[in-house]
Design a protein around this motif. Structure first.
Motif, PDB file in Angstrom:
ATOM      1  N   THR A  20      10.260   6.169   1.055  1.00  0.00           N
ATOM      2  CA  THR A  20      10.132   5.420   2.299  1.00  0.00           C
ATOM      3  C   THR A  20       9.306   6.137   3.356  1.00  0.00           C
ATOM      4  N   SER A  21       9.115   7.438   3.229  1.00  0.00           N
ATOM      5  CA  SER A  21       8.335   8.188   4.213  1.00  0.00           C
ATOM      6  C   SER A  21       6.864   8.276   3.851  1.00  0.00           C
ATOM      7  N   CYS A  22       6.458   7.647   2.767  1.00  0.00           N
ATOM      8  CA  CYS A  22       5.061   7.696   2.332  1.00  0.00           C
ATOM      9  C   CYS A  22       4.184   7.030   3.396  1.00  0.00           C
ATOM     10  N   PRO A  23       3.132   7.688   3.854  1.00  0.00           N
ATOM     11  CA  PRO A  23       2.347   7.166   4.977  1.00  0.00           C
ATOM     12  C   PRO A  23       1.311   6.101   4.632  1.00  0.00           C
ATOM     13  N   ASP A  24       0.799   6.070   3.400  1.00  0.00           N
ATOM     14  CA  ASP A  24      -0.312   5.158   3.131  1.00  0.00           C
ATOM     15  C   ASP A  24      -0.167   4.348   1.841  1.00  0.00           C
ATOM     16  N   VAL A  25      -0.302   5.013   0.685  1.00  0.00           N
ATOM     17  CA  VAL A  25      -0.296   4.299  -0.599  1.00  0.00           C
ATOM     18  C   VAL A  25       1.027   3.577  -0.827  1.00  0.00           C
ATOM     19  N   GLY A  26       2.129   4.211  -0.519  1.00  0.00           N
ATOM     20  CA  GLY A  26       3.451   3.632  -0.756  1.00  0.00           C
ATOM     21  C   GLY A  26       3.643   2.272  -0.116  1.00  0.00           C
ATOM     22  N   VAL A  79       5.380  13.722  -0.409  1.00  0.00           N
ATOM     23  CA  VAL A  79       5.629  13.803  -1.845  1.00  0.00           C
ATOM     24  C   VAL A  79       4.422  13.222  -2.564  1.00  0.00           C
ATOM     25  N   GLU A  80       3.779  14.056  -3.344  1.00  0.00           N
ATOM     26  CA  GLU A  80       2.651  13.600  -4.151  1.00  0.00           C
ATOM     27  C   GLU A  80       3.185  13.015  -5.454  1.00  0.00           C
ATOM     28  N   SER A  81       2.690  11.854  -5.835  1.00  0.00           N
ATOM     29  CA  SER A  81       3.223  11.210  -7.048  1.00  0.00           C
ATOM     30  C   SER A  81       2.178  10.304  -7.689  1.00  0.00           C
ATOM     31  N   SER A  82       2.481   9.846  -8.905  1.00  0.00           N
ATOM     32  CA  SER A  82       1.623   8.900  -9.615  1.00  0.00           C
ATOM     33  C   SER A  82       2.056   7.487  -9.225  1.00  0.00           C
ATOM     34  N   PRO A  83       1.192   6.728  -8.544  1.00  0.00           N
ATOM     35  CA  PRO A  83       1.565   5.410  -7.990  1.00  0.00           C
ATOM     36  C   PRO A  83       1.397   4.268  -8.980  1.00  0.00           C
ATOM     37  N   ASN A  84       2.154   4.278 -10.043  1.00  0.00           N
ATOM     38  CA  ASN A  84       2.043   3.233 -11.063  1.00  0.00           C
ATOM     39  C   ASN A  84       3.206   2.250 -10.985  1.00  0.00           C
TER      40      ASN A  84
END
Length: 230
Positions: free
Chosen positions: A96-102, A185-190
């Motif tokens: 929920t704290s992801c600033p852009d892609v999320g 948090v860096e993650s794979s956005p799939n």
């Protein structure tokens, strides 16, 4: 000539005649033992994913992406993979704290489920699994997801439980840019499409627009429907 033959038969054989067959037998026995133990070691890995009540049509040869898990929804109800069977599911891992892609991907998910219902008469379960369980409590998840679509199911759990499901679905994530209690948090956005047997059908990257994703999901649903009737 007969005397030479009798002497040859009674003479001791070279040691190599005994070593080679014994070595071959030992190697064959070792190979059998290793294969047997490999099978034994493989059993516990799949114990949690046994599908004794799932019909045979759920058995496929798809890649082994996914597995058993135990998490909690925004109402603190236990959610497992077995409870989610029966419907098509679109799963996304984020926080929920992801600033852009999320936020963009969650909005895409909300748009997709609306498109599927209005244009293709297809219902699907949208699933948001947090990769930041320390900050994403059930209350936080509920407030965040309701801004996009309250039908999106939010899942959280212990750190170990989240790590387990991330490993099952080959999702990479790690903390970056930590400043005190604040971090990204860096993650794979799939996004993952799962069939009613909760088996992974396809994986979609960020390059998919909501309209493209809706078409791709509808295609898979129709293919599965045709396959089940044949």
């Amino acid at each position: 000539m007969r005397q030479f033959s009798e002497q040859n038969e009674s003479s001791p054989q070279p040691l190599i005649y005994y070593i080679v067959p014994s070595a071959l037998l030992a190697f064959a026995g070792l190979a059998t033992f290793v294969h047997y133990n490999d099978e034994r070691r493989a059993v516990p890995l799949g114990e949690g994913a046994r599908q004794t009540s799932v019909p045979k049509r759920c058995t496929t040869n798809r890649p082994a992406i996914g597995g058993p898990f135990k998490l909690y929804d925004t109402e603190n109800n236990v959610v497992t993979e077995s409870k989610l069977r029966g419907n098509w599911t679109l799963m996304y891992f984020g926080y929920t704290s992801c600033p852009d892609v999320g936020p963009a991907e969650v909005q895409k998910m909300a748009d997709v489920i609306k498109l599927l219902e209005s244009k293709y008469d297809t219902k699907i379960t949208p699933l948001f699994v947090t990769i930041d369980p320390q900050r994403d409590s059930p209350v936080q998840l509920k407030a965040y997801l309701s801004e996009f679509d309250p039908r999106i199911v939010g899942l959280t759990g212990s750190i170990s439980a989240v790590r387990q499901i991330a490993q099952e679905y080959r999702v990479f994530f790690k903390r970056v840019e930590e400043i005190g209690q604040d971090y990204l948090v860096e993650s794979s956005p799939n996004m993952y499409l799962l069939d009613p047997c909760f088996e992974t059908v396809r994986c979609f990257g960020v390059e998919y627009e909501a309209s493209d994703l809706a078409v791709a999901i509808t295609t898979e649903v129709q293919k599965a429907s045709v396959s089940s009737t044949n």
